[in-house]
Design a protein around this motif. Structure first.
Motif, PDB file in Angstrom:
ATOM      1  N   ASP A   1       0.809  -1.218   0.000  1.00  0.00           N
ATOM      2  CA  ASP A   1       0.000   0.000   0.000  1.00  0.00           C
ATOM      3  C   ASP A   1       0.844   1.272   0.000  1.00  0.00           C
ATOM      4  O   ASP A   1       0.423   2.299  -0.517  1.00  0.00           O
ATOM      5  N   VAL A   2       2.023   1.227   0.576  1.00  0.00           N
ATOM      6  CA  VAL A   2       2.840   2.436   0.700  1.00  0.00           C
ATOM      7  C   VAL A   2       3.909   2.573  -0.378  1.00  0.00           C
ATOM      8  O   VAL A   2       4.531   3.617  -0.501  1.00  0.00           O
ATOM      9  N   CYS A   3       4.102   1.547  -1.165  1.00  0.00           N
ATOM     10  CA  CYS A   3       5.159   1.571  -2.185  1.00  0.00           C
ATOM     11  C   CYS A   3       4.799   2.547  -3.310  1.00  0.00           C
ATOM     12  O   CYS A   3       3.796   2.356  -3.995  1.00  0.00           O
ATOM     13  N   PRO A   4       5.623   3.568  -3.524  1.00  0.00           N
ATOM     14  CA  PRO A   4       5.301   4.555  -4.561  1.00  0.00           C
ATOM     15  C   PRO A   4       5.579   4.090  -5.985  1.00  0.00           C
ATOM     16  O   PRO A   4       5.138   4.725  -6.938  1.00  0.00           O
ATOM     17  N   VAL A   5       6.305   2.986  -6.142  1.00  0.00           N
ATOM     18  CA  VAL A   5       6.666   2.529  -7.495  1.00  0.00           C
ATOM     19  C   VAL A   5       6.167   1.122  -7.821  1.00  0.00           C
ATOM     20  O   VAL A   5       6.518   0.565  -8.844  1.00  0.00           O
TER      21      VAL A   5
ATOM     22  N   LYS B   1      -2.121  -3.537  -4.218  1.00  0.00           N
ATOM     23  CA  LYS B   1      -3.122  -3.264  -3.175  1.00  0.00           C
ATOM     24  C   LYS B   1      -3.049  -4.350  -2.106  1.00  0.00           C
ATOM     25  O   LYS B   1      -2.823  -5.515  -2.397  1.00  0.00           O
ATOM     26  N   ARG B   2      -3.304  -3.919  -0.886  1.00  0.00           N
ATOM     27  CA  ARG B   2      -3.272  -4.835   0.244  1.00  0.00           C
ATOM     28  C   ARG B   2      -4.322  -5.935   0.089  1.00  0.00           C
ATOM     29  O   ARG B   2      -5.431  -5.686  -0.366  1.00  0.00           O
ATOM     30  N   LYS B   3      -3.943  -7.119   0.507  1.00  0.00           N
ATOM     31  CA  LYS B   3      -4.831  -8.283   0.544  1.00  0.00           C
ATOM     32  C   LYS B   3      -4.728  -8.873   1.945  1.00  0.00           C
ATOM     33  O   LYS B   3      -3.754  -8.602   2.653  1.00  0.00           O
ATOM     34  N   PRO B   4      -5.666  -9.722   2.300  1.00  0.00           N
ATOM     35  CA  PRO B   4      -5.527 -10.408   3.593  1.00  0.00           C
ATOM     36  C   PRO B   4      -4.270 -11.285   3.598  1.00  0.00           C
ATOM     37  O   PRO B   4      -3.888 -11.832   2.561  1.00  0.00           O
ATOM     38  N   ALA B   5      -3.666 -11.398   4.750  1.00  0.00           N
ATOM     39  CA  ALA B   5      -2.511 -12.296   4.896  1.00  0.00           C
ATOM     40  C   ALA B   5      -2.979 -13.733   4.700  1.00  0.00           C
ATOM     41  O   ALA B   5      -4.176 -14.012   4.671  1.00  0.00           O
ATOM     42  N   LEU B   6      -2.023 -14.637   4.567  1.00  0.00           N
ATOM     43  CA  LEU B   6      -2.386 -16.041   4.445  1.00  0.00           C
ATOM     44  C   LEU B   6      -3.147 -16.487   5.689  1.00  0.00           C
ATOM     45  O   LEU B   6      -2.934 -15.963   6.784  1.00  0.00           O
TER      46      LEU B   6
ATOM     47  N   PRO C   1      14.269  -5.634  -7.765  1.00  0.00           N
ATOM     48  CA  PRO C   1      15.353  -4.668  -7.567  1.00  0.00           C
ATOM     49  C   PRO C   1      15.465  -3.652  -8.709  1.00  0.00           C
ATOM     50  O   PRO C   1      16.022  -2.575  -8.526  1.00  0.00           O
ATOM     51  N   ASP C   2      14.917  -3.988  -9.874  1.00  0.00           N
ATOM     52  CA  ASP C   2      14.942  -3.057 -10.998  1.00  0.00           C
ATOM     53  C   ASP C   2      13.928  -1.926 -10.827  1.00  0.00           C
ATOM     54  O   ASP C   2      14.042  -0.886 -11.468  1.00  0.00           O
ATOM     55  N   GLU C   3      12.936  -2.136  -9.981  1.00  0.00           N
ATOM     56  CA  GLU C   3      11.876  -1.146  -9.760  1.00  0.00           C
ATOM     57  C   GLU C   3      12.036  -0.371  -8.450  1.00  0.00           C
ATOM     58  O   GLU C   3      11.603   0.762  -8.344  1.00  0.00           O
ATOM     59  N   CYS C   4      12.640  -0.987  -7.452  1.00  0.00           N
ATOM     60  CA  CYS C   4      12.774  -0.363  -6.130  1.00  0.00           C
ATOM     61  C   CYS C   4      13.610   0.911  -6.216  1.00  0.00           C
ATOM     62  O   CYS C   4      14.674   0.928  -6.826  1.00  0.00           O
ATOM     63  N   ILE C   5      13.110   1.976  -5.593  1.00  0.00           N
ATOM     64  CA  ILE C   5      13.835   3.247  -5.587  1.00  0.00           C
ATOM     65  C   ILE C   5      14.504   3.527  -4.246  1.00  0.00           C
ATOM     66  O   ILE C   5      14.959   4.629  -3.989  1.00  0.00           O
ATOM     67  N   ASP C   6      14.539   2.532  -3.380  1.00  0.00           N
ATOM     68  CA  ASP C   6      15.251   2.629  -2.111  1.00  0.00           C
ATOM     69  C   ASP C   6      14.676   3.703  -1.188  1.00  0.00           C
ATOM     70  O   ASP C   6      15.397   4.383  -0.472  1.00  0.00           O
ATOM     71  N   CYS C   7      13.352   3.852  -1.194  1.00  0.00           N
ATOM     72  CA  CYS C   7      12.729   4.889  -0.373  1.00  0.00           C
ATOM     73  C   CYS C   7      12.533   4.453   1.081  1.00  0.00           C
ATOM     74  O   CYS C   7      12.380   5.293   1.961  1.00  0.00           O
TER      75      CYS C   7
END
Length: 109
Positions: free
Chosen positions: A19-23, A86-91, A37-43
């Motif tokens: 939910d909080v990931c901007p990318v 989007k957030r989903k229920p945990a297992l 790792p190709d998408e992560c912006i290290d925020c």
């Protein structure tokens, strides 16, 4: 630099981090999430959101979890591991597994 999802996520798959990931760098497998790792912006906004402390900056990954850096890179491009935004229920049995260790053998690819 990137962030890495480690063993604690296996068999839990809490998705608060997505939910909080901007990318939108998270990928979803059957019983774990990984970070592309190709998408992560290290925020680092995902780190405090994980209820099982499974996410680390690459340079902070514990020595016994270093193999997860390569595993995140591999699985984030594996067939069937799709982007999750989007957030989903945990297992269903996540509470039962959240404090267990040595879960790599439980990973479903």
């Amino acid at each position: 630099m990137t962030h890495v999802v480690t063993e604690s996520c296996i068999r839990c798959k809490y998705t608060d981090c997505v939910d909080v990931c901007p990318v939108d760098c998270f990928r979803e497998g059957p019983n774990m999430l990984v970070i592309d790792p190709d998408e992560c912006i290290d925020c680092a906004v995902c780190i405090p959101e994980c209820p099982v402390n499974a996410i680390f900056a690459e340079e902070d990954v514990p020595a016994n979890q270093v193999q997860f850096t390569k595993l995140n890179a591999e699985l984030s491009h594996a067939p069937g591991w799709k982007s999750i935004t989007k957030r989903k229920p945990a297992l269903e049995d996540a509470e039962e597994w959240k404090d267990k260790t040595d879960k790599l053998k439980e990973l479903v690819r």
